[in-house]
Design an enzyme around this catalytic site. Structure first.
Site, PDB file in Angstrom:
ATOM      1  N   GLY A  86       0.840  -1.248   0.122  1.00  0.00           N
ATOM      2  CA  GLY A  86       0.057   0.097  -0.087  1.00  0.00           C
ATOM      3  C   GLY A  86       0.816   1.305   0.233  1.00  0.00           C
ATOM      4  N   GLY A  88       2.627   3.656   1.345  1.00  0.00           N
ATOM      5  CA  GLY A  88       3.208   3.935   2.710  1.00  0.00           C
ATOM      6  C   GLY A  88       3.812   5.448   3.057  1.00  0.00           C
ATOM      7  CG  ASP A 121      10.469   8.686   7.087  1.00  0.00           C
ATOM      8  OD1 ASP A 121       9.990   8.454   6.203  1.00  0.00           O
ATOM      9  OD2 ASP A 121      11.564   9.226   7.404  1.00  0.00           O
ATOM     10  NE  ARG A 172       3.749   8.042  -8.540  1.00  0.00           N
ATOM     11  CZ  ARG A 172       4.409   7.270  -8.287  1.00  0.00           C
ATOM     12  NH1 ARG A 172       5.588   6.750  -8.310  1.00  0.00           N
ATOM     13  NH2 ARG A 172       3.847   6.378  -7.062  1.00  0.00           N
ATOM     14  NE  ARG A 179       0.923   0.979  -6.622  1.00  0.00           N
ATOM     15  CZ  ARG A 179       2.247   1.868  -6.600  1.00  0.00           C
ATOM     16  NH1 ARG A 179       3.247   1.216  -7.147  1.00  0.00           N
ATOM     17  NH2 ARG A 179       2.147   3.050  -6.568  1.00  0.00           N
ATOM     18  CG  ASP A 244       5.307  -3.363  -4.982  1.00  0.00           C
ATOM     19  OD1 ASP A 244       6.039  -4.465  -5.285  1.00  0.00           O
ATOM     20  OD2 ASP A 244       6.013  -2.243  -4.759  1.00  0.00           O
ATOM     21  CG  ASN A 245       7.725  -0.856  -7.826  1.00  0.00           C
ATOM     22  OD1 ASN A 245       6.726  -0.057  -7.250  1.00  0.00           O
ATOM     23  ND2 ASN A 245       9.123  -1.250  -7.351  1.00  0.00           N
ATOM     24  CG  ASP A 254       6.622   3.164  -7.875  1.00  0.00           C
ATOM     25  OD1 ASP A 254       6.549   4.348  -7.495  1.00  0.00           O
ATOM     26  OD2 ASP A 254       5.854   2.168  -7.697  1.00  0.00           O
TER      27      ASP A 254
END
Length: 472
Positions: A86, A88, A121, A172, A179, A244-245, A254
């Site tokens: 997901g 992040g 983070d 972006r 995906r 996922d990319n 990505d």
């Protein structure tokens, strides 16, 4: 004038399992680095003289009509399945329908923690933000389907990686952020209803003629085959082709440890985390087939008889390498001046690539030098090259305008790794001039502009970039 983004949001109307509603985390002192005015105009955005522009693109101010959320997805990362990934460190503000009629996402990357952040983070540091901005815009002008960069903002805060570094946020733009891993997430959970909803949404948004999962799979495969062949023709290495990319839209997404090759070698790897060459230059053609096999597996539950569908789905996947070979032949045929290359022309192309590999020849400059006779300067075995060139010239005799074809297929400029790293180093010290210089140069990568002649030069030995990093 107040900033106006004409949002027309659809993803937020999907069931709650698809996303988490979350607002960007405000930053200390946002300051605008760049705004992509042509792209903003295409998106129908108005009021770009708004003094609060930096605040909006940093996430400090939520524009009217936005519906901030973080998307759920899963994925195979270096072959290992992660059931929940997901967004992040990204927040989807919403969608617009551009002046060209295309629906696109607008997403803030580096906008703070989300429920999918795990131990991260949620932030980005300046280097990866500027890398993605420059590379994605260069890929666009090179003609490659790609996400785009709308804005970059400094946060006025530091993020901690191996050391304190200046923080930044990238805005972006993508035709969507769906995906392969989005489909995997629902399939792995056994959520067939959610998977069906996702399928219907993806079909409506990207492939309206794909009336069943098999047609959808074929459409996605064709887009991916064309995309990866285009990467190969430019010497581009994605670096982290996890599922996922891998965007369903067929866009490059990505820009982490990606790079363009300098010296040609098919096993070239730049990503610092790709220890075994899974995502090397040449391996990309095989990996995209593997990724599409994971999509096929995720789509099986949607078939009336999933077990019976395994064989035809497998046949579809087994047909993909030939799709890629056909796209590769078309792209590389153009690079040597052929408008309609034949299967037997593959030998001519691979012989040249073999000479380039033996000579450690610069990929971009060798191909760019074919029409003006300077390609031989990059080949150490001149006798072999002369023999190859004689066969090549004979093949070109039936071509109407091979020089035009070659100049259209072989850029003069690519975003070279050492130039990108130098730009990031300067920006980290507060000097953005190199960033803007590169953006101006890569706006017209097929032109022979003397003002950017220095950017055509390969790195000196002390400038070689041996590894690139994710930046997360």
């Amino acid at each position: 004038m107040t900033l106006h983004i004409p949002f027309d949001n659809t993803y937020v109307t999907l069931p709650d399992a698809f996303f988490a509603r979350v607002a960007p985390t405000p930053v200390k002192a946002p300051s605008l680095i760049a705004i992509n005015l042509p792209l903003a105009s295409e998106l129908g955005i108005e009021g770009l003289d708004d003094p609060d522009l930096a605040a909006v693109f940093a996430g400090n101010a939520i524009p009217d009509g936005a519906a901030p959320l973080a998307q759920l997805y899963a994925g195979h990362q270096f072959g290992q399945y992660s059931p929940q990934l997901g967004d992040g460190r990204a927040v989807l503000l919403g969608e617009t329908i551009g002046t060209d009629g295309v629906r696109r996402d607008i997403q803030l990357k580096g906008a703070g923690r989300t429920p999918f952040s795990r131990m991260g983070d949620g932030r980005a540091w300046l280097g990866p933000v500027l890398r993605e901005y420059v590379l994605s815009e260069a890929m666009h002008t090179l003609g490659v389907p790609t996400t785009r960069a709308l804005a970059a903002v400094r946060t006025g805060e530091q993020v901690i990686r191996d050391r304190p570094l200046p923080g930044a946020v990238l805005t972006r733009v993508a035709q969507s952020h769906l995906r392969v891993g989005t489909f995997q997430a629902f399939a792995a959970r056994g959520d067939t209803r959610g998977l069906q909803t996702l399928f219907e949404y993806a079909v409506a948004r990207h492939y309206p003629d794909a009336t069943d999962p098999a047609l959808f799979l074929d459409a996605v495969m064709r887009k991916q085959a064309a995309l990866v062949a285009h990467w190969l023709a430019l010497g581009f290495i994605h670096g982290v082709m996890n599922t996922d990319n891998c965007a369903i839209s067929g866009e490059t997404i990505d820009y982490g440890p990606c790079a363009f090759m300098d010296a040609y070698h098919p096993e070239t790897v730049y990503s610092s985390i790709d220890r075994y060459g899974r995502y090397s230059y040449a391996a990309q053609a095989d990996i995209i087939v593997w990724n599409m096999a994971q999509l096929a597996t995720a789509l099986l539950p949607l078939m009336p008889d999933p077990e019976a569908a395994v064989e035809p789905f497998t046949a579809q996947i087994h047909a993909m390498p030939e799709m890629i070979r056909a796209q590769w032949l078309s792209r590389f045929g153009a690079k040597i001046g052929l408008t309609d290359p034949k299967p037997e022309d593959a030998t001519l192309i691979t012989e040249l690539l073999g000479l380039m590999q033996e000579s450690e020849a610069d990929f971009t400059n060798t191909f760019r030098g074919l029409p003006d006779g300077t390609a031989s300067d990059h080949i150490t075995d001149t006798a072999k090259f002369d023999a190859w060139a004689q066969t090549w010239q004979s093949r070109l005799e039936t071509e109407a305008d091979p020089e035009r074809v070659m100049h259209s297929a072989n850029p003069a400029l690519i975003p070279r790794n050492h130039r990108i790293e130098a730009m990031i180093d300067a920006a980290t010290r507060g000097d953005d001039s190199a960033f803007h210089h590169l953006l101006a140069a890569y706006a017209h990568p097929y032109d022979d502009d003397p003002a950017y002649a220095d950017l055509r030069q390969p790195p000196q030995p002390d400038e070689v970039v041996a590894a690139t990093y994710c930046g997360t």
